[in-house]
Scaffold this motif. Structure first.
Motif, PDB file in Angstrom:
ATOM      1  N   GLY A  51       0.891  -1.045   0.011  1.00 16.17           N
ATOM      2  CA  GLY A  51       0.075   0.128   0.049  1.00 16.17           C
ATOM      3  C   GLY A  51       0.849   1.087  -0.154  1.00 16.17           C
ATOM      4  O   GLY A  51       2.038   1.369   0.127  1.00 16.17           O
ATOM      5  N   PRO A  52       0.355   2.374   0.084  1.00 13.88           N
ATOM      6  CA  PRO A  52       0.795   3.569   0.163  1.00 13.88           C
ATOM      7  C   PRO A  52       1.906   3.921   1.225  1.00 13.88           C
ATOM      8  O   PRO A  52       2.852   4.384   0.861  1.00 13.88           O
ATOM      9  CB  PRO A  52      -0.067   4.725  -0.139  1.00 13.88           C
ATOM     10  CG  PRO A  52      -1.383   4.239  -0.106  1.00 13.88           C
ATOM     11  CD  PRO A  52      -1.133   2.613   0.025  1.00 13.88           C
ATOM     12  N   GLY A  53       1.661   3.306   2.339  1.00 19.20           N
ATOM     13  CA  GLY A  53       2.810   3.518   3.429  1.00 19.20           C
ATOM     14  C   GLY A  53       3.778   2.451   3.286  1.00 19.20           C
ATOM     15  O   GLY A  53       4.677   2.662   4.240  1.00 19.20           O
ATOM     16  N   GLY A  57       5.368   1.820  -1.801  1.00 20.01           N
ATOM     17  CA  GLY A  57       4.550   2.814  -2.147  1.00 20.01           C
ATOM     18  C   GLY A  57       5.143   4.077  -1.696  1.00 20.01           C
ATOM     19  O   GLY A  57       4.832   4.973  -2.630  1.00 20.01           O
ATOM     20  N   MET A  58       6.110   4.382  -0.848  1.00 21.16           N
ATOM     21  CA  MET A  58       6.500   5.572  -0.623  1.00 21.16           C
ATOM     22  C   MET A  58       7.729   5.854  -1.637  1.00 21.16           C
ATOM     23  O   MET A  58       7.918   7.172  -1.844  1.00 21.16           O
ATOM     24  CB  MET A  58       7.163   5.555   0.864  1.00 21.16           C
ATOM     25  CG  MET A  58       5.987   5.338   1.786  1.00 21.16           C
ATOM     26  SD  MET A  58       6.444   5.334   3.485  1.00 21.16           S
ATOM     27  CE  MET A  58       6.665   7.166   3.848  1.00 21.16           C
ATOM     28  N   ASP A  60       7.688   6.005  -4.868  1.00 17.79           N
ATOM     29  CA  ASP A  60       7.072   6.703  -5.747  1.00 17.79           C
ATOM     30  C   ASP A  60       6.967   8.300  -5.468  1.00 17.79           C
ATOM     31  O   ASP A  60       6.687   9.009  -6.405  1.00 17.79           O
ATOM     32  CB  ASP A  60       6.136   6.222  -6.479  1.00 17.79           C
ATOM     33  CG  ASP A  60       6.256   4.819  -6.650  1.00 17.79           C
ATOM     34  OD1 ASP A  60       7.585   4.571  -7.369  1.00 17.79           O
ATOM     35  OD2 ASP A  60       5.479   3.660  -6.950  1.00 17.79           O
ATOM     36  N   ASP A  61       6.560   8.503  -4.150  1.00 16.32           N
ATOM     37  CA  ASP A  61       6.151   9.954  -3.636  1.00 16.32           C
ATOM     38  C   ASP A  61       7.031  10.872  -3.182  1.00 16.32           C
ATOM     39  O   ASP A  61       8.287  10.231  -2.480  1.00 16.32           O
ATOM     40  CB  ASP A  61       4.980   9.665  -2.700  1.00 16.32           C
ATOM     41  CG  ASP A  61       3.785   8.957  -3.012  1.00 16.32           C
ATOM     42  OD1 ASP A  61       3.368   9.308  -4.353  1.00 16.32           O
ATOM     43  OD2 ASP A  61       3.173   8.110  -2.535  1.00 16.32           O
ATOM     44  N   THR A  65       4.480  13.726   1.083  1.00 20.72           N
ATOM     45  CA  THR A  65       3.296  13.006   0.568  1.00 20.72           C
ATOM     46  C   THR A  65       3.664  11.601   1.236  1.00 20.72           C
ATOM     47  O   THR A  65       2.700  10.859   1.748  1.00 20.72           O
ATOM     48  CB  THR A  65       3.326  13.039  -0.847  1.00 20.72           C
ATOM     49  OG1 THR A  65       3.331  14.429  -1.296  1.00 20.72           O
ATOM     50  CG2 THR A  65       2.272  12.351  -1.290  1.00 20.72           C
ATOM     51  N   ALA A  66       4.802  10.964   0.941  1.00 23.65           N
ATOM     52  CA  ALA A  66       5.109   9.915   1.546  1.00 23.65           C
ATOM     53  C   ALA A  66       4.737   9.521   3.072  1.00 23.65           C
ATOM     54  O   ALA A  66       4.439   8.556   3.605  1.00 23.65           O
ATOM     55  CB  ALA A  66       6.416   9.358   1.152  1.00 23.65           C
ATOM     56  N   ASN A  69       1.157   9.140   4.224  1.00 29.48           N
ATOM     57  CA  ASN A  69       0.646   7.978   4.095  1.00 29.48           C
ATOM     58  C   ASN A  69       0.758   7.095   5.339  1.00 29.48           C
ATOM     59  O   ASN A  69       0.223   5.893   5.096  1.00 29.48           O
ATOM     60  CB  ASN A  69       1.106   7.445   2.848  1.00 29.48           C
ATOM     61  CG  ASN A  69       0.575   7.903   1.682  1.00 29.48           C
ATOM     62  OD1 ASN A  69      -0.498   8.280   1.773  1.00 29.48           O
ATOM     63  ND2 ASN A  69       1.296   8.199   0.385  1.00 29.48           N
ATOM     64  N   ASN A  70       1.608   7.380   6.422  1.00 34.25           N
ATOM     65  CA  ASN A  70       1.837   6.441   7.283  1.00 34.25           C
ATOM     66  C   ASN A  70       1.542   6.972   8.818  1.00 34.25           C
ATOM     67  O   ASN A  70       1.960   8.137   8.956  1.00 34.25           O
ATOM     68  CB  ASN A  70       3.351   6.071   7.504  1.00 34.25           C
ATOM     69  CG  ASN A  70       3.860   5.010   8.276  1.00 34.25           C
ATOM     70  OD1 ASN A  70       3.215   4.885   9.367  1.00 34.25           O
ATOM     71  ND2 ASN A  70       4.639   4.119   7.831  1.00 34.25           N
ATOM     72  N   THR A 178      12.488   7.975  -0.756  1.00 35.30           N
ATOM     73  CA  THR A 178      11.338   8.489  -1.391  1.00 35.30           C
ATOM     74  C   THR A 178      11.895   9.086  -2.748  1.00 35.30           C
ATOM     75  O   THR A 178      12.991   8.867  -3.084  1.00 35.30           O
ATOM     76  CB  THR A 178      10.554   9.648  -0.514  1.00 35.30           C
ATOM     77  OG1 THR A 178      11.349  10.618  -0.528  1.00 35.30           O
ATOM     78  CG2 THR A 178      10.322   9.415   0.631  1.00 35.30           C
TER      79      THR A 178
END
Length: 193
Positions: A51-53, A57-58, A60-61, A65-66, A69-70, A178
């Motif tokens: 997932g984004p966190g 996932g991180m 890419d951000d 922003t990364a 997500n956590n 990141t």
């Protein structure tokens, strides 16, 4: 680069790093191979697996922003937003953020933390003290000295997977990548002199 731009860039990087650290190392090492190694430290085990966190996932951000997500970095993220550093951190290139976790912020007495959060200049100074305007890899941590965006200096020491920052903070999850930063999650908020 003018001093105001540099301070903003550092503050943004610090905020992003702090967010990443607070989230328990949610930043990913998946950038390109030339950007450094893989995450290390006991805190890395708490990073979500997908997932984004997650680390993947991180990667890419951009850093702020990364970190957002956590949930483990929510205090850092809130502080970065309050200081107006999200865009600064997200737009910076090749920075390093020493990111305090929520537990790191919890060590500060509530009345003191509330005062800092209410003082944008002081908050910006503290957050930008956590950001270095260059990549800092695990190999650089053994005996390092780095100028921060705030204008002060951070020192690092250690070996293996055990490193300290300013002899007070322990890196609990290091070398998380990141899209624009290297993040070292720490267990104590660093205070500029």
């Amino acid at each position: 680069m003018n001093p105001t731009h540099t301070r903003r860039r550092v503050a943004a990087a610090l905020a992003a790093a702090a967010l990443s650290v607070s989230m328990g190392v949610a930043l990913a090492p998946q950038a390109s191979a030339d950007e450094g190694g893989t995450p290390f430290g006991p805190g890395c085990a708490s990073v979500p697996k997908e997932g984004p966190g997650s680390v993947e996932g991180m990667a890419d951000d951009p850093v702020a922003t990364a970190a957002s997500n956590n949930p483990a970095l929510s205090t850092l993220v809130a502080a970065v937003k309050k200081a107006g550093l999200v865009d600064t951190l997200n737009n910076a290139k090749d920075i390093t953020v020493f990111a305090p976790t929520n537990d790191a912020f919890a060590k500060i007495p509530k009345s003191d933390l509330d005062k800092v959060l209410a003082d944008k200049d002081m908050l910006t100074k503290i957050l930008t003290y956590h950001v270095v305007d260059q990549p800092v890899t695990k190999a650089d941590l053994a005996d390092g000295s780095f100028k921060t965006l705030e204008g002060g200096t951070l020192t690092t020491s250690g070996s293996g997977d055990s490193y300290k920052v300013n002899d007070t903070a322990t890196i609990v999850c290091g070398e998380v990548h990141t899209s624009n930063a290297t993040v070292h999650v720490i267990d104590t908020v660093l205070m500029p002199k």
